[in-house]
Scaffold this active site. Structure first.
Site, short mmCIF file in Angstrom:
data_model
loop_
_atom_site.label_atom_id
_atom_site.label_comp_id
_atom_site.label_asym_id
_atom_site.label_seq_id
_atom_site.Cartn_x
_atom_site.Cartn_y
_atom_site.Cartn_z
N ARG A 25 -22.67 -18.25 -11.00
CA ARG A 25 -23.72 -17.50 -10.30
C ARG A 25 -23.89 -17.98 -8.86
O ARG A 25 -24.99 -18.04 -8.32
CB ARG A 25 -25.04 -17.57 -11.06
CG ARG A 25 -25.03 -16.86 -12.40
CD ARG A 25 -26.38 -16.95 -13.08
NE ARG A 25 -26.68 -18.33 -13.45
CZ ARG A 25 -27.89 -18.81 -13.70
NH1 ARG A 25 -28.94 -18.01 -13.60
NH2 ARG A 25 -28.08 -20.05 -14.04
N LYS A 118 -31.19 3.42 -12.62
CA LYS A 118 -30.07 2.93 -13.40
C LYS A 118 -28.77 3.65 -13.03
O LYS A 118 -28.74 4.85 -12.78
CB LYS A 118 -30.35 3.10 -14.90
CG LYS A 118 -31.51 2.25 -15.41
CD LYS A 118 -31.23 0.77 -15.26
CE LYS A 118 -32.40 -0.09 -15.70
NZ LYS A 118 -32.64 -0.08 -17.13
N ARG A 513 -30.60 -10.59 -9.52
CA ARG A 513 -31.13 -10.58 -10.89
C ARG A 513 -29.96 -10.53 -11.88
O ARG A 513 -29.20 -9.57 -11.91
CB ARG A 513 -32.05 -9.38 -11.09
CG ARG A 513 -32.48 -9.12 -12.52
CD ARG A 513 -33.41 -10.16 -13.06
NE ARG A 513 -33.98 -9.74 -14.32
CZ ARG A 513 -34.47 -10.57 -15.24
NH1 ARG A 513 -34.45 -11.87 -15.01
NH2 ARG A 513 -34.98 -10.12 -16.36
N HIS A 692 -40.59 -5.27 -7.39
CA HIS A 692 -39.27 -5.74 -6.98
C HIS A 692 -39.18 -5.98 -5.48
O HIS A 692 -38.12 -6.35 -4.97
CB HIS A 692 -38.19 -4.75 -7.43
CG HIS A 692 -38.11 -4.65 -8.92
ND1 HIS A 692 -38.74 -3.65 -9.62
CD2 HIS A 692 -37.51 -5.43 -9.85
CE1 HIS A 692 -38.51 -3.82 -10.92
NE2 HIS A 692 -37.78 -4.89 -11.07
N CYS A 724 -43.99 -2.95 -13.07
CA CYS A 724 -43.13 -3.72 -13.98
C CYS A 724 -43.71 -5.12 -14.08
O CYS A 724 -44.76 -5.42 -13.50
CB CYS A 724 -41.68 -3.74 -13.46
SG CYS A 724 -40.45 -4.00 -14.77
#
Length: 757
Positions: A25, A118, A513, A692, A724
C-alpha cells in the site's frame, strides 16, 4: 483438445490493467502523507512511478506478451482521463496541477468535489465527469511520458490502455448535445492516437465497458462514427469489453473497424453469442477467461471446456483476464496464516499471471502444462474435503416460511409504537473517526501486548468519549462509534464461521481508501452475539437512544470474495440468518433502534435490466429475513450510499425499513428526487453533507440542503444525518461538521414550530 492438434500458432497472453496501490500500500501511504503535509509532490509522483515500475516488472517476468500500461492513477482513472481531455468544471479553474486534481477528487475551500459513484457493478468508486460547453485544452503529456517509460522497460510488449470516449460520455453528466459532446471528445482522442502512432506502438487497448450495459444499442451511432474516425489513423485498436456479455449489440460490435475485440467469458453469455453469431476472421479475439473479479484458482475442467468451445469458432485469439486485475490483491505468497487447503486454491494478481501462461502453454502443446493442471485438480479436491457442508445451516434454510420474511405489523401501525423524537431528528450513519491510537489498540491485542480485558476497557473509554461528544453536540439518536470495527464487513465476518481473512489482501475502493474483502469459503453460521457488548456499554452511558449497528447480508456478499460454486443467494441467506439472531439479541439488550446497513444493495444489480428482478428478489428477501424478527416497537433503519433508486424504488419499498438514510450531498439531490417522485412513504435521512471531503460544511449550507428535502418530503418523514460514516474523517473535521448539522436542524425546527403555531 482439438486446438493442440490443429494449430501451429503461438498463443499469446495479455493483461488489461493491474493493482495500483502497491504490494504494501505504498501509494496509499504516500497519498495520505502528501495530504497531511508530511511529504511533497515530488515524493508522491516518485512513489507512483515506483509502484508502476514494479507492476510492469511483475508482468514482464511472468512472460506476459502484451502488457496493458497507463492504468496507474493517483486517485481514479476516470478523473485522469477527464483532466487529460480538458473536462474540468469552471469551479476548479483557479487551481492548477495536483491542487486541481485533488480538489476535483476531494473538494477544497468550500468547492464541491465531483460526484462519486460505483464503477459498473464493482466496489470501486469513480468520479463522474461534468462535460460542459466550455472544455479546457487537452493535455496528454503525462500519459505519453508513461508510455515512453514503459517502452524503455517492456519494448513492444507495452500496450497503452485508454478509457473509451463513448463509455466516458455514458458515465458523465453533460450539458450539451450528446452527439456534439462525443464529437468534441473524439477529436481529442484522435490527437492522442496520432501521437501514439508516432511512438511506434503496436496497438492500443480502448476500453468500452459501457458496451455491456442494457442501453448500449442507443449509443450505436456514436460507436460507429467514433471508431470509423479512429480507424483512419492506422493504429491497430483492440476494443475491450468486460463485466458482462454484449447481448443484442454483439452483431454490430463485431463490424466495428478495429483489429481485435475482448470479451468477458466469466460473466454473462458471450460464449453462447460467439457460437451463434461466429467471430470475424479479420479480428483477434481477446478471451477474458481468468476471472479478474474473484480470487479462486481456475477450475481446469470447466475452463478448458470453455476454451475448446471458443477454439471451434476461432483460433485467432489470445488469453487474458476478464478485466483489469485492480479488483484483486497482489500476491498469495504474502499470506502466511490462511489454512493451507484454502490458500492453495486462491489466486491473486500474480497467480493469475501464472494461470494465463499455464493456459497458453497448454494450448500451445507444452506437456508440462498437463501436469500443472492435474495438480490444480488435486488441490481443489483437498479443499472440498477441508470445507464440508454444514447440515444445520442447510436445514434451517430449508425450514424457513413466508412469515420469517415479514414484520408482524405493517409500517403505518408500527410507526405509532416506535420512539417519539423531535422534528428533524438528528443522528449519524454509525462510525466515528478512528485515530491512530484506536488502530494501534488492535495491533497491540493481536501481538499479545495487551489482554482482551485491557483492549475492551480502552474501547469502552473511546465509546464514552463518543457518547459524551454526541450528547454535547445535541444529537437525538446516538451511536457507539464502532471503534472496535476494522471494516464494516470484516468485523462481522470475523465472528462468523465460513469466512477467512487475509493479512495483505488489500484492494482499492477509491483514492487512498483500501479494503480487505473477506473470503467466503464455507457455510456461514453465528456462534455468539457480535455487537451486544458494545451496545450495552454505550446505552448505559446515556438516556438517549443508541442504535444497534449491523451490516446487511447483501453488502457482506457484495463486498466479499464469494464462493463461485454456491449460489450468491444461498450465501446471502446464510448471513441473513446469523444477523437475524443478532437483531433478537440486541432487542433483548434494550435496543429500540437497529440499523441494518445495505450500501451495496444496488451495486450488486446486474448490468442487464432483464436480470434485475431475479437479483433484487433474493437480495430484498435476505434483508427482510434479518429484519423480520424485530418487534413492531423496534425501529429498523437502513443506509444506502452512491445509489440510483429511481429504477428500483419498488424494491426499496419492499425492504420494509422504517427509516432509509441516503447519500445525497454529491448527487445534486437526484437520489432524493428519485425517492420523492416515486411517492416513497417511509422516513428518509437525506444526507446533508459529504463525508468524503475534508471540508467542514457550514450551517447555512446544510440548512439549504434540508430545505430541499422539505420542498420534496413531508416534514415528519425527514431525518438529518451525514451521507455516510465518519470513520475516514478526522475528529477536527467531524466535530464542527456535526455541530453545524445539529444547528441546521434546530433552525428548521424553529421555523416549522412557528409555522405550525
Amino acid at each position: 483438445m482439438n486446438w493442440q492438434k490443429n494449430t501451429q500458432n503461438h498463443l499469446e497472453t495479455a493483461t488489461l490493467g493491474y493493482p495500483r496501490i502497491g504490494k504494501n500500500r505504498e501509494l496509499k501511504k504516500a497519498l495520505e502523507a502528501f495530504w497531511g503535509g508530511k511529504s511533497d509532490a515530488e515524493t508522491l509522483i516518485q512513489t507512483k512511478h515506483e509502484v508502476e515500475f514494479k507492476n510492469w516488472e511483475a508482468q514482464r517476468k511472468a512472460g506476459i506478451d502484451r502488457i496493458g500500461i497507463g492504468d496507474m492513477s493517483l486517485y481514479d482513472q476516470v478523473l485522469d482521463w477527464s483532466i487529460r481531455l480538458g473536462i474540468i468544471p469552471e469551479r476548479f479553474a483557479s487551481f492548477t496541477g495536483l491542487e486541481r486534481y485533488f480538489a476535483m477528487a476531494r473538494g477544497k475551500d468550500g468547492i464541491a468535489a465531483l460526484e462519486m459513484t460505483k464503477w459498473f457493478d464493482t466496489n470501486y468508486h469513480y468520479l463522474v465527469p461534468e462535460i460542459t460547453e466550455i472544455l479546457q485544452p487537452a493535455d496528454f503529456n503525462d500519459f505519453l511520458e508513461t508510455v515512453h517509460r514503459a517502452q524503455t522497460l517492456l519494448g513492444e510488449r507495452a500496450i497503452p490502455i485508454i478509457l473509451g470516449p463513448v463509455t466516458l460520455l455514458r458515465l458523465s453528466r453533460f450539458e450539451m448535445n450528446q452527439e456534439e459532446a462525443c464529437k468534441k471528445l473524439s477529436d481529442r482522442y484522435l490527437l492522442l492516437l496520432q501521437e501514439l502512432k508516432k511512438m511506434s506502438i503496436p496497438e492500443v487497448q480502448i476500453h468500452e465497458p459501457a458496451l455491456v450495459l442494457g442501453d448500449a444499442a442507443y449509443f450505436k451511432p456514436l460507436y460507429q462514427s467514433t471508431y470509423q474516425s479512429f480507424s483512419q489513423i492506422g493504429l491497430p485498436i483492440h476494443l475491450v469489453t468486460y463485466f458482462d456479455d454484449l447481448g443484442d449489440t454483439y452483431p454490430w460490435v463485431m463490424e466495428l473497424p478495429v483489429a481485435g475485440i475482448s470479451l468477458d467469458f466469466t460473466r454473462g453469455r458471450n460464449l453462447e453469442l460467439l457460437q451463434h453469431h461466429g467471430f470475424p476472421a479479420d479480428k483477434e479475439l481477446g478471451v477474458g477467461i481468468i476471472d479478474a473479479r474473484n480470487i479462486w484458482k481456475i477450475r481446469p475442467d470447466s475452463i478448458l471446456s470453455t476454451l475448446e468451445a471458443i477454439s471451434r469458432v476461432t483460433t485467432n485469439l489470445r488469453i487474458q483476464p476478464s478485466a483489469s486485475l485492480q479488483f484483486v490483491p497482489y500476491d498469495t505468497q504474502l499470506e502466511t496464516k490462511l489454512p493451507e487447503p484454502l490458500l492453495q486454491v486462491l489466486s491473486f494478481a500474480e497467480q493469475k499471471l501464472e494461470e494465463l501462461k499455464l493456459l497458453a502453454n497448454y494450448l500451445n502443446g507444452n506437456p508440462e502444462a498437463d501436469k500443472s493442471l492435474e495438480f490444480i485438480r488435486s488441490q481443489w479436491q483437498t479443499f472440498l474435503q477441508f470445507s464440508p457442508v454444514n447440515q444445520a445451516v442447510k436445514e434451517r434454510l430449508q425450514n424457513l416460511t413466508v412469515k420469517d420474511f415479514e414484520r408482524s405489523l405493517p409500517y403505518e401501525q408500527r410507526q405509532e409504537r416506535q420512539p417519539v423524537l423531535p422534528l428533524f431528528p438528528t443522528t449519524t450513519i454509525g462510525s466515528f473517526p478512528q485515530t491512530a491510537e484506536v488502530r494501534q489498540l488492535r495491533v497491540k491485542l493481536k501481538k499479545g501486548e495487551i489482554s482482551q480485558a485491557e483492549y475492551e476497557a480502552a474501547i469502552d473509554a473511546e465509546i464514552a468519549k463518543c457518547i459524551k461528544f454526541q450528547e454535547e453536540a445535541g444529537l437525538d439518536v446516538l451511536v457507539h462509534g464502532e471503534f472496535e470495527r476494522t471494516d464494516m464487513v470484516e468485523f462481522f465476518a470475523q465472528q462468523l464461521s465460513g469466512f477467512a481473512f487475509t493479512e495483505h489482501g488489500w484492494v482499492q475502493s477509491y483514492g487512498s481508501r483500501c479494503v480487505r474483502p473477506p473470503i467466503i469459503y464455507g457455510d456461514i453460521a453465528r456462534t455468539q452475539p457480535m455487537t451486544v457488548r458494545e451496545f450495552k456499554v454505550a446505552q448505559s452511558l446515556t438516556n438517549k437512544i443508541v442504535k444497534g449497528m449491523l451490516t446487511g447480508p447483501v453488502t457482506m456478499i457484495n463486498w466479499s470474495f464469494t464462493r463461485t460454486d454456491i449460489p450468491r443467494s444461498e450465501q446471502a441467506m446464510q448471513i441473513a440468518l446469523a444477523l437475524r439472531d443478532e437483531v433478537a439479541d440486541l432487542e433483548a439488550a434494550g435496543a429500540k433502534i437497529v440499523q441494518i446497513d445495505e450500501p451495496a444493495l444496488r451495486e450488486g444489480l446486474p448490468l442487464k435490466p432483464e436480470r434485475w428482478d431475479e437479483y433484487l428478489s433474493w437480495a430484498v428477501d435476505a434483508f427482510r429475513l434479518v429484519a423480520g424478527i424485530a418487534k413492531p416497537e423496534t425501529q429498523i433503519h437502513t443506509h444506502m450510499c452512491y445509489s440510483e433508486f429511481g429504477d428500483i424504488i419498488k424494491h426499496i419499498e419492499r425492504l420494509d425499513a422504517d427509516v432509509l438514510s441516503i447519500e445525497n450531498s454529491r448527487s445534486n439531490n437526484e437520489t432524493l428526487f428519485e425517492i420523492t417522485n416515486a411517492g416513497y412513504k417511509r422516513q428518509v435521512g437525506n444526507g446533508v453533507y459529504d463525508v468524503h471531503s475534508p471540508a467542514v460544511p457550514s450551517t447555512e449550507q446544510m440548512v439549504q440542503q434540508l430545505k430541499t428535502g422539505v420542498a420534496n418530503l413531508p416534514v415528519k418523514q425527514i431525518w438529518v444525518n451525514p451521507d455516510c460514516g465518519l470513520k475516514t474523517r478526522r475528529w477536527e473535521e467531524g466535530i464542527p461538521s456535526l455541530k453545524n448539522m445539529v444547528e441546521a436542524a434546530k433552525i428548521l425546527r424553529h421555523e416549522f414550530n412557528i409555522n405550525e403555531k
